[in-house]
Scaffold this motif. Structure first.
Motif, PDB file in Angstrom:
ATOM      1  N   ALA A 102     -25.506   8.496 -22.565  1.00  0.00           N
ATOM      2  CA  ALA A 102     -24.358   7.626 -22.315  1.00  0.00           C
ATOM      3  C   ALA A 102     -24.072   7.414 -20.831  1.00  0.00           C
ATOM      4  O   ALA A 102     -23.322   6.512 -20.474  1.00  0.00           O
ATOM      5  N   PHE A 103     -24.691   8.226 -19.955  1.00  0.00           N
ATOM      6  CA  PHE A 103     -24.335   8.161 -18.541  1.00  0.00           C
ATOM      7  C   PHE A 103     -25.574   8.116 -17.651  1.00  0.00           C
ATOM      8  O   PHE A 103     -26.004   9.137 -17.105  1.00  0.00           O
ATOM      9  N   PRO A 104     -26.165   6.937 -17.482  1.00  0.00           N
ATOM     10  CA  PRO A 104     -27.312   6.799 -16.584  1.00  0.00           C
ATOM     11  C   PRO A 104     -26.898   6.942 -15.122  1.00  0.00           C
ATOM     12  O   PRO A 104     -25.720   6.821 -14.780  1.00  0.00           O
ATOM     13  N   SER A 105     -27.881   7.175 -14.267  1.00  0.00           N
ATOM     14  CA  SER A 105     -27.603   7.364 -12.844  1.00  0.00           C
ATOM     15  C   SER A 105     -27.498   6.049 -12.081  1.00  0.00           C
ATOM     16  O   SER A 105     -26.920   6.003 -10.996  1.00  0.00           O
ATOM     17  N   GLY A 106     -28.081   4.992 -12.616  1.00  0.00           N
ATOM     18  CA  GLY A 106     -28.063   3.723 -11.905  1.00  0.00           C
ATOM     19  C   GLY A 106     -28.590   2.606 -12.782  1.00  0.00           C
ATOM     20  O   GLY A 106     -28.747   2.762 -13.998  1.00  0.00           O
ATOM     21  N   GLU A 107     -28.888   1.476 -12.153  1.00  0.00           N
ATOM     22  CA  GLU A 107     -29.383   0.329 -12.888  1.00  0.00           C
ATOM     23  C   GLU A 107     -30.249  -0.553 -11.999  1.00  0.00           C
ATOM     24  O   GLU A 107     -30.063  -0.602 -10.777  1.00  0.00           O
TER      25      GLU A 107
END
Length: 203
Positions: free
Chosen positions: A162-167
């Motif tokens: 649910a909580f990626p580091s970036g995009e």
């Protein structure tokens, strides 16, 4: 005698002022301005509205498409009950220069609303052809001023789903029968204020 004369003058002026102002609204009492002889009213020009796009059955489009993975097809079911549709976002717009609007379809997961697949369908001969697909979740595609913009969230080691580091935000443009990458932007999420949401852009 002079005093009586002054009173008489003021009395006359008072009657005159009341007659001029009682219920008066200036030139507005005159009604609408008259047209000049031979003059004609001209209606303001308005742009012709664009025709409404033809709605498609996005689920059927995906189920009949051999380019869509079986894993994504298994998620094309209502999240709660039969009365609710599958978690699919559909957008219409001009991406490929076709005579009719292209169709952008995003398949989302139930509950956490994570993008499982993004697809673009181009109208051709009364049917639709898959001209773009991305099935690397979380992914979400949008139409931005005639370009295809795909947001791909990036995970570092041990990042929760649910909580990626970036995009990565990738812009594609249609040319010579296919989409080509035009620009790429990477954003690192800050952990200073809360944790970023994994929902698709715009939600």
């Amino acid at each position: 005698m002079a005093a009586l004369t002054a009173v008489g003058v003021f009395g006359v002026l008072g009657v005159f002022l009341v007659a001029c102002t009682d219920g008066g609204t200036g030139t507005r009492d005159e009604g609408p301005a008259r047209k000049e002889p031979g003059g004609q009213s001209v209606a303001p020009r308005t742009a012709s509205p664009s025709p409404a796009p033809k709605r498609v059955n996005a689920v059927r489009l995906l189920m009949d498409d051999p380019k869509v993975s079986e894993g994504v097809k298994k998620d094309l079911r209502p999240c709660t009950g039969p009365e609710d549709g599958p978690p699919v976002d559909v957008s219409y717009g001009n991406l490929t220069g076709a005579a009719h609007p292209d169709v952008v379809v995003n398949v989302l997961s139930c509950g956490d609303n994570v993008g499982l697949g993004a697809y673009v369908y181009r109208p051709q001969g009364g049917d639709y052809t898959n001209v773009f697909r991305s099935e690397e979740p979380p992914v979400y595609a949008e139409i931005d001023r005639g370009d295809l913009v795909v947001t791909q969230q990036v995970y570092a080691e041990q990042d929760p789903v649910a909580f990626p580091s970036g995009e990565d935000v990738i812009t594609y443009r249609w040319a010579d029968g296919s989409f080509t990458e035009q620009a790429r932007t990477h954003n690192d999420y800050s952990n200073a204020v809360g944790t970023p949401s994994a929902e698709p852009p715009g939600n």
